[in-house]
Design an enzyme around this catalytic site. Structure first.
Site, PDB file in Angstrom:
ATOM      1  CB  THR A 134      16.905 -38.706   2.279  1.00 55.04           C
ATOM      2  OG1 THR A 134      15.706 -39.439   2.065  1.00 55.04           O
ATOM      3  CG2 THR A 134      17.264 -37.908   1.042  1.00 55.04           C
TER       4      THR A 134
ATOM      5  CD  GLU B 263      14.293 -31.306  -1.717  1.00 53.19           C
ATOM      6  OE1 GLU B 263      14.955 -32.140  -2.351  1.00 53.19           O
ATOM      7  OE2 GLU B 263      14.485 -30.081  -1.810  1.00 53.19           O
TER       8      GLU B 263
ATOM      9  CD  GLU C  54      -1.221  -2.282   2.190  1.00 52.58           C
ATOM     10  OE1 GLU C  54      -0.049  -2.620   1.931  1.00 52.58           O
ATOM     11  OE2 GLU C  54      -1.922  -2.884   3.020  1.00 52.58           O
TER      12      GLU C  54
ATOM     13  CG  LEU D 166      19.133 -31.209   1.633  1.00 50.06           C
ATOM     14  CD1 LEU D 166      18.443 -31.497   2.962  1.00 50.06           C
ATOM     15  CD2 LEU D 166      18.277 -31.738   0.488  1.00 50.06           C
TER      16      LEU D 166
HETATM   17  N1  LIG Z   1      12.940 -40.008  -5.616  1.00 52.22           N
HETATM   18  C1  LIG Z   1      12.731 -39.193  -4.608  1.00 52.22           C
HETATM   19  O1  LIG Z   1      11.953 -38.222  -4.728  1.00 52.22           O
HETATM   20  C2  LIG Z   1      13.472 -39.402  -3.323  1.00 52.22           C
HETATM   21  C3  LIG Z   1      13.481 -38.372  -2.384  1.00 52.22           C
HETATM   22  C4  LIG Z   1      14.152 -38.576  -1.182  1.00 52.22           C
HETATM   23  C5  LIG Z   1      14.772 -39.787  -0.945  1.00 52.22           C
HETATM   24  N2  LIG Z   1      14.766 -40.772  -1.879  1.00 52.22           N
HETATM   25  C6  LIG Z   1      15.419 -42.035  -1.605  1.00 52.22           C
HETATM   26  O2  LIG Z   1      14.770 -42.606  -0.471  1.00 52.22           O
HETATM   27  C7  LIG Z   1      15.716 -43.395   0.263  1.00 52.22           C
HETATM   28  C8  LIG Z   1      15.723 -42.949   1.710  1.00 52.22           C
HETATM   29  O3  LIG Z   1      14.418 -43.008   2.230  1.00 52.22           O
HETATM   30  P1  LIG Z   1      14.125 -43.683   3.663  1.00 52.22           P
HETATM   31  O4  LIG Z   1      12.668 -43.906   3.743  1.00 52.22           O
HETATM   32  O5  LIG Z   1      15.033 -44.847   3.848  1.00 52.22           O
HETATM   33  O6  LIG Z   1      14.622 -42.578   4.655  1.00 52.22           O
HETATM   34  P2  LIG Z   1      14.042 -41.147   5.055  1.00 52.22           P
HETATM   35  O7  LIG Z   1      12.569 -41.106   4.952  1.00 52.22           O
HETATM   36  O8  LIG Z   1      14.852 -40.121   4.370  1.00 52.22           O
HETATM   37  O9  LIG Z   1      14.473 -41.124   6.570  1.00 52.22           O
HETATM   38  C9  LIG Z   1      13.815 -42.006   7.440  1.00 52.22           C
HETATM   39  C10 LIG Z   1      14.474 -41.945   8.786  1.00 52.22           C
HETATM   40  O10 LIG Z   1      14.217 -40.677   9.361  1.00 52.22           O
HETATM   41  C11 LIG Z   1      14.282 -40.845  10.761  1.00 52.22           C
HETATM   42  N3  LIG Z   1      13.204 -40.153  11.410  1.00 52.22           N
HETATM   43  C12 LIG Z   1      13.344 -39.276  12.431  1.00 52.22           C
HETATM   44  N4  LIG Z   1      12.190 -38.824  12.846  1.00 52.22           N
HETATM   45  C13 LIG Z   1      11.252 -39.404  12.080  1.00 52.22           C
HETATM   46  C14 LIG Z   1       9.851 -39.323  12.068  1.00 52.22           C
HETATM   47  N5  LIG Z   1       9.193 -38.538  12.928  1.00 52.22           N
HETATM   48  N6  LIG Z   1       9.194 -40.048  11.166  1.00 52.22           N
HETATM   49  C15 LIG Z   1       9.847 -40.844  10.294  1.00 52.22           C
HETATM   50  N7  LIG Z   1      11.191 -40.972  10.254  1.00 52.22           N
HETATM   51  C16 LIG Z   1      11.881 -40.254  11.158  1.00 52.22           C
HETATM   52  C17 LIG Z   1      14.184 -42.344  11.051  1.00 52.22           C
HETATM   53  O11 LIG Z   1      15.482 -42.768  11.455  1.00 52.22           O
HETATM   54  P3  LIG Z   1      15.834 -42.696  13.016  1.00 52.22           P
HETATM   55  O12 LIG Z   1      14.827 -43.527  13.694  1.00 52.22           O
HETATM   56  O13 LIG Z   1      17.230 -43.138  13.118  1.00 52.22           O
HETATM   57  O14 LIG Z   1      15.685 -41.271  13.339  1.00 52.22           O
HETATM   58  C18 LIG Z   1      13.876 -42.953   9.705  1.00 52.22           C
HETATM   59  O15 LIG Z   1      14.469 -44.202   9.517  1.00 52.22           O
HETATM   60  C19 LIG Z   1      17.059 -43.173  -0.400  1.00 52.22           C
HETATM   61  O16 LIG Z   1      17.308 -44.256  -1.251  1.00 52.22           O
HETATM   62  C20 LIG Z   1      16.866 -41.906  -1.201  1.00 52.22           C
HETATM   63  O17 LIG Z   1      17.735 -41.846  -2.310  1.00 52.22           O
HETATM   64  C21 LIG Z   1      14.122 -40.600  -3.063  1.00 52.22           C
END
Ligand SMILES: NC(=O)c1ccc[n+]([C@@H]2O[C@H](COP(=O)([O-])OP(=O)(O)OC[C@H]3O[C@@H](n4cnc5c(N)ncnc54)[C@H](OP(=O)(O)O)[C@@H]3O)[C@@H](O)[C@H]2O)c1
Length: 377
Positions: free
Chosen positions: A204, A306, A57, A212
């Site tokens: 991830t 992400e 404004e 990032l």
């Molecule tokens: N194509 C795509 O768009 C894309 C994007 C991202 C990732 N990726 C791929 O996905 C894979 C990784 O995914 P991911 O599922 O294994 O791991 P993630 O979702 O990145 O991380 C999961 C971890 O986060 C921690 N965490 C902490 N607080 C949490 C909460 N409140 N809820 C859930 N998790 C929590 C847990 O470990 P703790 O219990 O130790 O804390 C859990 O094991 C990789 O291969 C990556 O390259 C692909």
């Protein structure tokens, strides 16, 4: 109350267009545009250009170069403020300029606004007109993060995914670089630059060792403009030699741990420059809620989630995803253990599924970008 005329709608639409110019520059503030016009002639235009800078404004009135504004109307995409913040109240500037009519497109849901500015203007004899549904909807869409944060105290969350044609986000070996094409990745860098935070799970962070930061093509982002990086890492497993921690001195990094994290590990992260937040709650969705409440209290109004699949699933279960943008790439990965985009509990019945309020697609390079809005604020 008087309703908006066709001329009013033209100027208000322009005010909404001008508001867009502030995207990526005003951060937690709303995008706002304004036009001053009289008898169909535009006297001045303005928008909120940068965080902490003058409001739309004030800029529109200044663009009128001190001319007489008797009989002029101010068109503004958001209700004018009446409080002293980083800048003086807009209601004062409107009254001082002698503007007798104000047409607004949408309300401001923050507690210190919510109709107060309009009340002050009305009391001073200014005629107030509020736009009809169509323009109001457009103006609200401009400021979804601001609106959600004002109403709930939590950031607006945009989930970004890159998925293969067979519905996978990583191979069975955990590789995901890169599923989407160059143009799609540039688009995602733009989103990072526009939002206050970027969130990933420690899975991830450990699999990809990402930085990032926002690195959009042709538009360098200063370190102050970089989004805060946030890693959900209950046990503080993130390595102090990771690219995220190594750059914590230049771009802010928050690590969300649980009470189970060892003190020595959280101390090491803090010593390396990371902020540590403790999320409480019995399960992963509850800890998501605790963390987003704390991020919102820090002034974070928007976040790009992400992944990966486990953290994104916990956000879905917590009801904290507001919009999904999915790049569907023309590749096939196969593999029984290749990763699905969302894990977590999910729903048992289709009737309980979250259904998008709007659903659009466009071509980005070789990929399809599918956008689905789940909530409206
Ligand atoms: N194509 C795509 O768009 C894309 C994007 C991202 C990732 N990726 C791929 O996905 C894979 C990784 O995914 P991911 O599922 O294994 O791991 P993630 O979702 O990145 O991380 C999961 C971890 O986060 C921690 N965490 C902490 N607080 C949490 C909460 N409140 N809820 C859930 N998790 C929590 C847990 O470990 P703790 O219990 O130790 O804390 C859990 O094991 C990789 O291969 C990556 O390259 C692909």
């Amino acid at each position: 109350m008087a309703s908006a005329t066709d001329t009013d709608r033209v100027h208000l639409r322009r005010a909404i267009e001008l508001a867009e110019r502030g995207r990526g520059r005003v951060r937690s503030n709303p995008l706002v545009g304004a036009v001053v016009a009289r008898d169909g002639e535009v006297l001045g235009e303005g928008w909120h250009e940068r965080f902490g800078g003058p409001h739309a404004e004030v800029n529109a009135i200044a663009a009128c170069a001190g001319g007489d504004l008797t009989g002029a109307t101010l068109y503004v995409s958001l209700e004018p403020c009446c409080h002293e913040g980083k800048t003086p109240p807009c209601t004062d500037a409107i009254l001082q300029a002698g503007i007798g009519r104000v047409v607004i497109a949408s309300d401001d849901p923050t507690e210190k606004a919510s109709g107060r500015g309009l009340g002050i203007l009305r009391d001073e004899g200014v005629e107030i007109v509020i736009a009809d549904d169509g323009l109001e909807g457009m103006a609200r869409m401009l400021n979804q993060p601001f609106r959600k944060h004002a109403r709930t105290g939590r950031p607006w969350v945009l989930l970004k995914l890159a998925m293969s044609l067979d519905g996978k986000v990583a191979t069975q070996a955990g590789d995901s670089q890169w599923i989407s094409g160059e143009e799609s990745r540039m688009r995602a860098h733009r989103w990072r630059a526009d939002l206050d935070a970027v969130i990933v799970g420690v899975g991830t962070a450990m699999a990809d060792d990402p930085e990032l930061t926002a690195r959009p093509e042709g538009a360098p982002v200063t370190s102050e403009q970089q989004p805060r990086r946030v890693v959900f890492d209950s046990l503080a497993r993130l390595s102090t030699t990771s690219r995220l921690v190594a750059s914590a001195g230049e771009v802010p990094l928050t690590v969300v741990v649980s009470r189970a994290a060892a003190r020595a590990d959280t101390d090491a992260l803090q010593a390396a420059g990371a902020q540590v937040l403790v999320a409480t709650g019995e399960n992963e969705p509850a800890r998501v809620c605790s963390a987003v409440d704390q991020l919102g209290a820090m002034g974070i109004t928007s976040a790009l989630l992400e992944g990966g699949p486990r953290l994104a699933g916990a956000f879905l279960d917590a009801g904290e995803i507001d919009e999904v943008r999915l790049f569907l790439a023309p590749i096939l990965l196969g593999g029984r253990t290749a990763r699905d985009p969302l894990e977590g509990q999910g729903v048992e019945l289709i009737a309980d599924a979250q259904r998008a309020l709007s659903f659009d697609w466009e071509r980005v390079g070789d990929d399809l970008l599918i956008s689905a809005r789940l909530r409206e604020w």
